[in-house]
Scaffold this active site. Structure first.
Site, PDB file in Angstrom:
ATOM      1  N   LYS A 199      -2.152  -2.123 -24.942  1.00 24.44           N
ATOM      2  CA  LYS A 199      -3.713  -3.292 -25.160  1.00 24.44           C
ATOM      3  C   LYS A 199      -5.075  -1.985 -25.186  1.00 24.44           C
ATOM      4  O   LYS A 199      -5.728  -1.590 -25.344  1.00 24.44           O
ATOM      5  CB  LYS A 199      -4.464  -2.948 -23.680  1.00 24.44           C
ATOM      6  CG  LYS A 199      -5.666  -4.184 -23.673  1.00 24.44           C
ATOM      7  CD  LYS A 199      -5.019  -5.554 -24.514  1.00 24.44           C
ATOM      8  CE  LYS A 199      -4.414  -7.088 -23.549  1.00 24.44           C
ATOM      9  NZ  LYS A 199      -3.630  -7.760 -23.934  1.00 24.44           N
ATOM     10  N   HIS A 335       4.151 -13.092 -23.025  1.00 26.33           N
ATOM     11  CA  HIS A 335       3.017 -12.303 -21.813  1.00 26.33           C
ATOM     12  C   HIS A 335       2.872 -12.427 -20.776  1.00 26.33           C
ATOM     13  O   HIS A 335       3.843 -12.562 -20.021  1.00 26.33           O
ATOM     14  CB  HIS A 335       1.734 -13.515 -23.386  1.00 26.33           C
ATOM     15  CG  HIS A 335       0.735 -13.208 -22.524  1.00 26.33           C
ATOM     16  ND1 HIS A 335       0.356 -14.199 -21.040  1.00 26.33           N
ATOM     17  CD2 HIS A 335      -0.500 -13.012 -22.575  1.00 26.33           C
ATOM     18  CE1 HIS A 335      -0.921 -13.824 -20.948  1.00 26.33           C
ATOM     19  NE2 HIS A 335      -1.920 -13.266 -21.893  1.00 26.33           N
TER      20      HIS A 335
END
Lengths: 440, 440
Positions: A199, A335
């Protein structure tokens, strides 16, 4: 067979201080555990977004669900979609409105219907699987893999575990390339992951580039790498990062949502192809519903779509998305949001039944703890980075009602009701912090 | 649960002298009835194309099927497709090769895999439905309708029933507009159909235009009309017919495969839109596999795709096609070939579970007779043009083994092994007849 009971359990689970371009994770994440029971005593379970709104949306269809045959899901989705269309008729602000650039998944009003339906569908599929004596993946057409690979999901983070100060902090502060490698080593040792997602969009791009390079030199090309800055970069920065990581993101890696919107992504793609950089672009921000997919393909803005049963409308809708991507020559990945074992198993079952889902799925699971798991028998065990499909009917998990009660207690005790990563940043890191896109 | 037995029954059924642009139907049509049995004694049935080749293709996967779990269908299709891809690798003559301009459905070598898989899938879904105690449509996600509308399928024909001379001829010779209206009245009286399809491409376009006009004035605008000349017309003729029938084909009607190929259809569409004629174009000839659909959409060559579980790869593939059409803003209808009650029920179940299938399905069923039906209890009963979904597990039909044996006997007795409508024309109508496209 009729649905005779709906129980909704709002729970809070500890969440460590993870960073993203949205800001900072609060000490608690919220989930809703959905239980359906049929008149012949079969129970189905699902897990969805937490807080007041998802619960209210499920309450709003309680009467419709009572007495419903749990097999008749297609009609339920059609009817719920019709009602939603009727409500939004004349609302012409929709085009582009589905983008999640500014919204976290689970908060987009335009997919409220598919989110609510998904929570029902997954619990019904659990019931159907139990009624037929088969795992959910086989109800969906049959598994094409017995073990579903997930990816290490690395975050920059502050020190400290989630929840109260008595939750452990296994990973400590992670704000440098070396710390990311340490975090990854730790996570890979524990779970056996064979793909890595970072991330990004948190630190200076130069530091994030360095993090990816350090990971590559530590883990080698057999561990595909992806980075997802959640739209934090301009097109120029996106191209610069992709150029800098040409080698590191090759071989099964991708660049996810570097900048906002289909047009931005399409521009980045064009410029990358001009430099002969083939790194595919993935998205769960610019592509959030089936109608977005053909346009994303046409613009060549997105080469890999990130599915998510929780907001795409359940397991069968993810299969349809998988198929649509296959027909259009696009890849599919998955996701994730902060979640517990019920969501993990739902994700695993649909991934097992989707031949086109060839990337290891995202999961936040390593960031949650045994202490909060509401699945009987404790946390789902990974084997070499994979979740094995259990040889049990339905999703293959049952609820631990004591643990569920503890989750409800935590929810009642805390004031937190809605994710606000920006407010958390202001509270703990920088009183003046605002989400700015592009930040770099 | 494992498949322990595969039985293939080649049968012949009487077929009347129906005409199309392909030529003339032979007195017999061929079908293969597929029976699968599991080690716990559940039997599943399906019906597919007849003759030697479909049977041989199923024989070729016998070893793969023995011991297979009937739930694991997605992997079977993936594996069979992979094998087929490997066989045709390097064969670059594929583009456009899937068109059925010159081939009757069921004879295209490029969909042999999906045809063979479909025959297995449907029998497995019958087994799954029986194992779960539910109708197949509910296994597929749940019915959205309890009654599936079918369409009157009118043909120009010569006098005489199918088979031997002792088969009845309910409809007599139909080679004029008035005779078409008589045929339609008769069929509608018996079955209650609410939509009408005319197989064209047989007589002078002026006569076929007159037929449609006469039908419209007889049955009124509440009975949507479609005409399908199987590519018999040039672009000019296609446009002329659509112009002449602007009113008659409106209100839920369509023009099906007026001319060959996506480019031809796209040209006709452009010219029609230039004259503000909105009559949609449908196809089962230019669009025969999922990969064709996005291109057909892009060219705006086809607005309505005709699905058919028999060659598109089974019931779930038709659902995927339905969904793909929905995402791409295209309509969906259903194609048929000469068939008995098992195929009719398979078509009905997938139509019941496909919200986007809004046109009444084609069916040749009225052209077959009680005498040849192999379903226990005799022919499927229509109610107001619809097939009701029976409240029984699986497809809801069982085989009548005496009738099946008679079908096998007929097959053994006749020399006919492969449909050749051109040869039939030469034998019975015109010794010099050849299929010429465009004929007009």
């Amino acid at each position: 067979m009729k649905i005779s009971e709906l129980k909704l359990h709002s729970i809070a689970i500890a969440d460590p201080p993870l960073r993203s371009s949205y800001g900072l994770h609060a000490p608690w994440a919220l989930r809703t555990i959905v239980e359906l029971e049929t008149d012949d005593g079969i129970r189905g379970v699902s897990e969805t977004y937490g807080g007041e709104e998802p619960r209210a949306a499920l309450e709003a269809i309680r009467n419709r669900l009572m007495g419903m045959d749990p097999f008749l899901l297609t009609g339920l989705l059609r009817d719920m979609s019709r009602d939603a269309d009727a409500l939004t008729e004349g609302n012409t602000s929709v085009p582009g409105g589905r983008s999640q650039t500014w919204l976290v998944p689970g908060e987009n009003p335009l997919d409220q219907t598919t989110r609510t339906f998904a929570a029902v569908e997954i619990a019904c599929l659990d019931i159907i699987g139990k009624a037929a004596g088969r795992p959910v993946c086989d109800i969906l057409g049959g598994r094409v893999r017995d073990r579903v690979p997930f990816s290490a999901y690395l975050f920059y983070k502050h020190a400290g575990g989630g929840g109260n100060s008595d939750y452990p902090d296994e990973y400590g502060e992670v704000l440098t390339p070396d710390a990311v490698v340490r975090e990854c080593r730790q996570m890979v040792r524990q779970y056996g992951f064979r793909e890595i997602k970072v991330k990004g969009g948190v630190l200076e791009p130069a530091i994030e580039i360095e993090s990816i390079r350090t990971l590559r030199s530590e883990f080698g090309p057999e561990m595909p790498l992806r980075i997802d800055p959640n739209c934090a970069w301009s097109s120029d920065t996106s191209v610069h990062v992709a150029e800098s990581l040409r080698e590191e993101l090759s071989g099964g890696g991708y660049l996810e949502d570097p900048c906002p919107g289909l047009d931005g992504m399409a521009e980045v793609r064009r410029r990358l192809l001009d430099c002969d950089i083939q790194t595919p672009l993935a998205s769960n921000v610019a592509v959030t519903c089936l109608a977005d997919v053909p346009r994303a393909r046409q613009l060549d803005a997105v080469q890999i779509v990130l599915s998510d049963p929780h907001y795409w409308g359940g397991l069968r809708q993810v299969q349809l998305l998988s198929h649509l991507c296959s027909v259009l020559g696009m890849g599919l990945s998955m996701h994730s949001n902060s979640h517990l074992g019920v969501s993990l198993m739902a994700m695993a079952h649909v991934a097992a039944a989707s031949p086109n889902l060839t990337f290891a799925c995202d999961t936040h699971y390593p960031w949650q703890t045994e202490r909060d798991e509401i699945v009987a028998g404790g946390r789902i065990q990974f084997e070499n980075g994979c979740v094995p499909i259990p040889d049990r009917p339905g999703l293959g998990v049952e609820l631990d009602y004591d643990q569920l009660a503890r989750g409800r207690e935590r929810y009642e005790k805390i004031a937190f009701r809605k994710r606000d990563d920006e407010a958390e940043m202001r509270k703990h890191v920088d009183p003046g912090w605002k989400r700015i896109l592009p930040r770099w």
